[in-house]
Design a protein around this motif. Structure first.
Motif, PDB file in Angstrom:
ATOM      1  N   THR A  94       0.832  -1.209   0.000  1.00 19.35           N
ATOM      2  CA  THR A  94       0.000   0.000   0.000  1.00 19.35           C
ATOM      3  C   THR A  94       0.865   1.257   0.000  1.00 19.35           C
ATOM      4  O   THR A  94       0.616   2.206  -0.750  1.00 19.35           O
ATOM      5  CB  THR A  94      -0.918   0.009   1.231  1.00 19.35           C
ATOM      6  OG1 THR A  94      -1.748  -1.162   1.209  1.00 19.35           O
ATOM      7  CG2 THR A  94      -1.798   1.257   1.230  1.00 19.35           C
ATOM      8  N   ALA A  95       1.905   1.263   0.855  1.00 20.78           N
ATOM      9  CA  ALA A  95       2.813   2.414   0.919  1.00 20.78           C
ATOM     10  C   ALA A  95       3.500   2.636  -0.421  1.00 20.78           C
ATOM     11  O   ALA A  95       3.656   3.768  -0.887  1.00 20.78           O
ATOM     12  CB  ALA A  95       3.853   2.205   2.019  1.00 20.78           C
ATOM     13  N   ILE A 106       1.127   4.301  -2.844  1.00 23.40           N
ATOM     14  CA  ILE A 106       0.939   5.742  -2.572  1.00 23.40           C
ATOM     15  C   ILE A 106       2.120   6.540  -3.118  1.00 23.40           C
ATOM     16  O   ILE A 106       1.950   7.576  -3.772  1.00 23.40           O
ATOM     17  CB  ILE A 106       0.789   5.973  -1.054  1.00 23.40           C
ATOM     18  CG1 ILE A 106      -0.510   5.333  -0.552  1.00 23.40           C
ATOM     19  CG2 ILE A 106       0.821   7.464  -0.734  1.00 23.40           C
ATOM     20  CD1 ILE A 106      -0.662   5.370   0.955  1.00 23.40           C
ATOM     21  N   ILE A 107       3.349   6.036  -2.881  1.00 21.40           N
ATOM     22  CA  ILE A 107       4.537   6.727  -3.366  1.00 21.40           C
ATOM     23  C   ILE A 107       4.550   6.787  -4.893  1.00 21.40           C
ATOM     24  O   ILE A 107       4.885   7.796  -5.499  1.00 21.40           O
ATOM     25  CB  ILE A 107       5.813   6.040  -2.835  1.00 21.40           C
ATOM     26  CG1 ILE A 107       5.912   6.240  -1.317  1.00 21.40           C
ATOM     27  CG2 ILE A 107       7.061   6.580  -3.521  1.00 21.40           C
ATOM     28  CD1 ILE A 107       7.069   5.498  -0.689  1.00 21.40           C
ATOM     29  N   SER A 137       1.957   6.750  -6.838  1.00 21.41           N
ATOM     30  CA  SER A 137       0.925   7.683  -7.291  1.00 21.41           C
ATOM     31  C   SER A 137       1.377   9.132  -7.162  1.00 21.41           C
ATOM     32  O   SER A 137       1.203   9.951  -8.058  1.00 21.41           O
ATOM     33  CB  SER A 137      -0.365   7.466  -6.476  1.00 21.41           C
ATOM     34  OG  SER A 137      -0.873   6.175  -6.677  1.00 21.41           O
ATOM     35  N   ILE A 138       2.004   9.443  -6.005  1.00 18.43           N
ATOM     36  CA  ILE A 138       2.449  10.815  -5.771  1.00 18.43           C
ATOM     37  C   ILE A 138       3.547  11.218  -6.746  1.00 18.43           C
ATOM     38  O   ILE A 138       3.593  12.345  -7.246  1.00 18.43           O
ATOM     39  CB  ILE A 138       2.955  10.966  -4.312  1.00 18.43           C
ATOM     40  CG1 ILE A 138       1.781  10.789  -3.337  1.00 18.43           C
ATOM     41  CG2 ILE A 138       3.608  12.337  -4.106  1.00 18.43           C
ATOM     42  CD1 ILE A 138       2.214  10.794  -1.892  1.00 18.43           C
ATOM     43  N   SER A 174       9.706   4.388  -6.455  1.00 21.76           N
ATOM     44  CA  SER A 174       9.100   3.264  -5.741  1.00 21.76           C
ATOM     45  C   SER A 174      10.009   2.871  -4.590  1.00 21.76           C
ATOM     46  O   SER A 174      11.170   3.266  -4.542  1.00 21.76           O
ATOM     47  CB  SER A 174       8.896   2.076  -6.687  1.00 21.76           C
ATOM     48  OG  SER A 174      10.156   1.594  -7.134  1.00 21.76           O
ATOM     49  N   CYS A 219       6.733   0.324  -9.861  1.00 23.47           N
ATOM     50  CA  CYS A 219       5.385   0.864 -10.039  1.00 23.47           C
ATOM     51  C   CYS A 219       4.690   0.134 -11.183  1.00 23.47           C
ATOM     52  O   CYS A 219       5.300  -0.131 -12.222  1.00 23.47           O
ATOM     53  CB  CYS A 219       5.438   2.362 -10.326  1.00 23.47           C
ATOM     54  SG  CYS A 219       6.095   3.353  -8.961  1.00 23.47           S
ATOM     55  N   ASP A 253       0.048   3.069 -12.045  1.00 23.75           N
ATOM     56  CA  ASP A 253       0.366   3.946 -10.911  1.00 23.75           C
ATOM     57  C   ASP A 253       0.814   5.298 -11.402  1.00 23.75           C
ATOM     58  O   ASP A 253       1.761   5.428 -12.168  1.00 23.75           O
ATOM     59  CB  ASP A 253       1.464   3.335 -10.043  1.00 23.75           C
ATOM     60  CG  ASP A 253       0.964   2.142  -9.262  1.00 23.75           C
ATOM     61  OD1 ASP A 253      -0.250   2.096  -9.016  1.00 23.75           O
ATOM     62  OD2 ASP A 253       1.784   1.270  -8.911  1.00 23.75           O
TER      63      ASP A 253
END
Length: 270
Positions: free
Chosen positions: A231-232, A235-236, A238-239, A245, A251, A255
């Motif tokens: 999950t973490a 998020i990374i 996506s940001i 990654s 990724c 993503d």
């Protein structure tokens, strides 16, 4: 033969553990668990001579990620010197000290990410490895306690020798105290050894029971940790738009992908 631990020349022999070579030469390699292969405090980076050492065993692979293994990461308490030649190792503490003193921010960030990844991904498997060793009789909890006590003694001895090297004026008082305490310490050591053996036999059955009972919860913890890590990483990704990654991951194509808001339109003028 001579090996180098944190650039300190140390005498060693083939067949010896790296940890024992360090202890015999008062070179610093941590050993909180007493050499049981369960704490990683003896983690070192092999900078030269990896081919002169035993290959990583199951205990090391349970605690060290593939990335760190490729970087020369080993547990000194599990690594045996198998050949003659030049061996150079650097402890994790010394490696970090040099990064900090060198004010190397990029390398510090890389170091922190790598260690964080190793802890997140390998801790559940490492715990399972320890329980399996206890269950199979390869790791005796009571004997491990004795080894931990021995490592505390080594740590104190190392601190004393370091102080004596720094302040030679303490040499004579220390020699006197050391001689006076030698006999009492030997008697206490013998008494503790017998007690440990008795307690070890008494605890064998309860330990086996607890080992089996903990197997399922640890598997659940491992699955939960992997889920949190994934999950973490998502998020990374996506940001960062899929450009960054966590170590050991990548990724997925979706993503960080931005939706296409504009369509190409062709206009023909007649």
């Amino acid at each position: 033969m001579i090996i180098y631990i944190n650039d300190k020349a140390c005498e060693a022999e083939t067949g010896s553990l790296l940890l024992h070579a360090a202890q015999q030469n008062n070179a610093h390699i941590g050993c909180i668990c007493g050499g049981n292969g369960i704490c990683q405090s003896c983690f070192v980076y092999v900078r030269e001579g990896a081919e002169l050492l035993s290959p990583p065993g199951d205990e090391e692979k349970a605690f060290i990620s593939d990335k760190l293994l490729k970087e020369g990461g080993r547990l000194a308490c599990q690594t045996v010197i198998t050949g003659e030649g030049t061996i150079r190792v650097l402890t994790r503490a010394e490696h970090l000290r040099r990064i900090v003193l060198g004010l190397n921010v990029p390398e510090f960030i890389t170091y922190a990410r790598t260690i964080g990844y190793n802890v997140t991904t390998k801790l559940p498997g490492g715990a399972s490895n320890v329980i399996a060793r206890v269950r199979d009789g390869k790791l005796n909890p009571v004997e491990s306690i004795g080894k931990i006590a021995g490592s505390v003694g080594y740590g104190a001895n190392f601190a004393v020798h370091t102080a004596l090297d720094t302040l030679p004026v303490l040499q004579a008082p220390f020699s006197f105290v050391s001689g006076a305490l030698q006999t009492p310490v030997s008697l206490i050591s013998g008494a503790l050894q017998g007690t440990i053996s008795l307690v070890s036999g008494a605890l064998q059955a309860p330990v086996s029971f607890v080992s089996g009972a903990l197997q399922t919860p640890l598997s659940l913890v491992s699955m939960a940790a992997n889920g949190i890590f994934s999950t973490a990483n998502g998020i990374i990704c996506s940001i960062s738009g899929g450009r960054i990654s966590l170590p050991g991951t990548s990724c997925s194509p979706g993503d960080g992908a931005k939706p296409k808001l504009v369509e190409n339109v062709t206009i023909t003028v007649r």
